[in-house]
Design a protein around this motif. Sequence first.
Motif, PDB file in Angstrom:
ATOM      1  N   LEU A  47      52.514  32.913  41.088  1.00  0.00           N
ATOM      2  CA  LEU A  47      51.057  32.650  40.955  1.00  0.00           C
ATOM      3  C   LEU A  47      51.140  30.787  40.866  1.00  0.00           C
ATOM      4  O   LEU A  47      52.477  30.548  40.352  1.00  0.00           O
ATOM      5  CB  LEU A  47      50.320  32.917  39.748  1.00  0.00           C
ATOM      6  CG  LEU A  47      49.992  34.449  39.585  1.00  0.00           C
ATOM      7  CD1 LEU A  47      49.136  34.772  38.461  1.00  0.00           C
ATOM      8  CD2 LEU A  47      49.210  34.790  40.891  1.00  0.00           C
ATOM      9  N   THR A  48      50.477  30.205  41.491  1.00  0.00           N
ATOM     10  CA  THR A  48      50.433  28.814  41.029  1.00  0.00           C
ATOM     11  C   THR A  48      49.627  28.617  39.901  1.00  0.00           C
ATOM     12  O   THR A  48      49.163  29.168  39.273  1.00  0.00           O
ATOM     13  CB  THR A  48      49.714  28.239  42.461  1.00  0.00           C
ATOM     14  OG1 THR A  48      48.198  28.427  42.286  1.00  0.00           O
ATOM     15  CG2 THR A  48      50.160  28.455  43.511  1.00  0.00           C
ATOM     16  N   GLU A  50      47.188  26.769  39.426  1.00  0.00           N
ATOM     17  CA  GLU A  50      45.625  26.877  39.258  1.00  0.00           C
ATOM     18  C   GLU A  50      45.404  28.460  39.298  1.00  0.00           C
ATOM     19  O   GLU A  50      44.256  28.623  38.746  1.00  0.00           O
ATOM     20  CB  GLU A  50      45.278  26.246  40.502  1.00  0.00           C
ATOM     21  CG  GLU A  50      45.214  24.661  40.827  1.00  0.00           C
ATOM     22  CD  GLU A  50      46.684  24.273  41.238  1.00  0.00           C
ATOM     23  OE1 GLU A  50      47.738  25.210  41.727  1.00  0.00           O
ATOM     24  OE2 GLU A  50      47.189  23.023  41.110  1.00  0.00           O
ATOM     25  N   GLN A  51      46.130  29.169  39.982  1.00  0.00           N
ATOM     26  CA  GLN A  51      45.608  30.563  39.905  1.00  0.00           C
ATOM     27  C   GLN A  51      45.835  31.257  38.571  1.00  0.00           C
ATOM     28  O   GLN A  51      44.929  32.200  38.013  1.00  0.00           O
ATOM     29  CB  GLN A  51      46.724  31.348  40.930  1.00  0.00           C
ATOM     30  CG  GLN A  51      46.310  31.216  42.253  1.00  0.00           C
ATOM     31  CD  GLN A  51      47.284  31.547  43.164  1.00  0.00           C
ATOM     32  OE1 GLN A  51      48.358  31.692  43.034  1.00  0.00           O
ATOM     33  NE2 GLN A  51      47.020  32.036  44.573  1.00  0.00           N
ATOM     34  N   GLY A  52      46.978  30.613  37.919  1.00  0.00           N
ATOM     35  CA  GLY A  52      47.092  31.292  36.402  1.00  0.00           C
ATOM     36  C   GLY A  52      45.871  30.744  35.543  1.00  0.00           C
ATOM     37  O   GLY A  52      45.677  31.426  34.702  1.00  0.00           O
ATOM     38  N   LEU A  54      42.983  30.040  36.593  1.00  0.00           N
ATOM     39  CA  LEU A  54      41.631  30.775  37.019  1.00  0.00           C
ATOM     40  C   LEU A  54      41.819  32.188  36.157  1.00  0.00           C
ATOM     41  O   LEU A  54      40.535  32.565  35.711  1.00  0.00           O
ATOM     42  CB  LEU A  54      41.492  30.986  38.287  1.00  0.00           C
ATOM     43  CG  LEU A  54      40.456  31.483  39.033  1.00  0.00           C
ATOM     44  CD1 LEU A  54      39.310  30.790  38.539  1.00  0.00           C
ATOM     45  CD2 LEU A  54      40.554  31.474  40.556  1.00  0.00           C
ATOM     46  N   ILE A  55      42.775  32.904  36.189  1.00  0.00           N
ATOM     47  CA  ILE A  55      42.806  34.110  35.364  1.00  0.00           C
ATOM     48  C   ILE A  55      42.609  33.980  34.031  1.00  0.00           C
ATOM     49  O   ILE A  55      42.021  34.731  33.497  1.00  0.00           O
ATOM     50  CB  ILE A  55      44.324  34.846  35.808  1.00  0.00           C
ATOM     51  CG1 ILE A  55      44.205  35.124  37.388  1.00  0.00           C
ATOM     52  CG2 ILE A  55      44.542  36.058  35.031  1.00  0.00           C
ATOM     53  CD1 ILE A  55      45.521  35.762  37.888  1.00  0.00           C
TER      54      ILE A  55
END
Length: 84
Positions: A47-48, A50-52, A54-55
């Motif tokens: 994950l990037t 940003e994705q981490g 967001l989660i």
Amino acid sequence: MAICVVVNADGTMTPSNASPDQCTGYLMVTPQEFNSFTSANSFFIPLTIEQGALIGAAILTVWATAFGFRVVSRMLSTATGDSE
């Protein structure tokens, strides 16, 4: 390359000509093959940041919503614990 090995009744191991898909014994693999099987990249999707984030934000939002419902349900509860 993986080699199929069959354990005999007396406990000795004998290499088999079976392909890895049809092996009924044990597969002997090289250290490189083992490392490719057990690497974290094969189990987890990278994950990037940003994705981490967001989660993580989604998990916190669900927790905060559940906490809010708990507080509201306790405020609306008619049982006060008094014995009147």
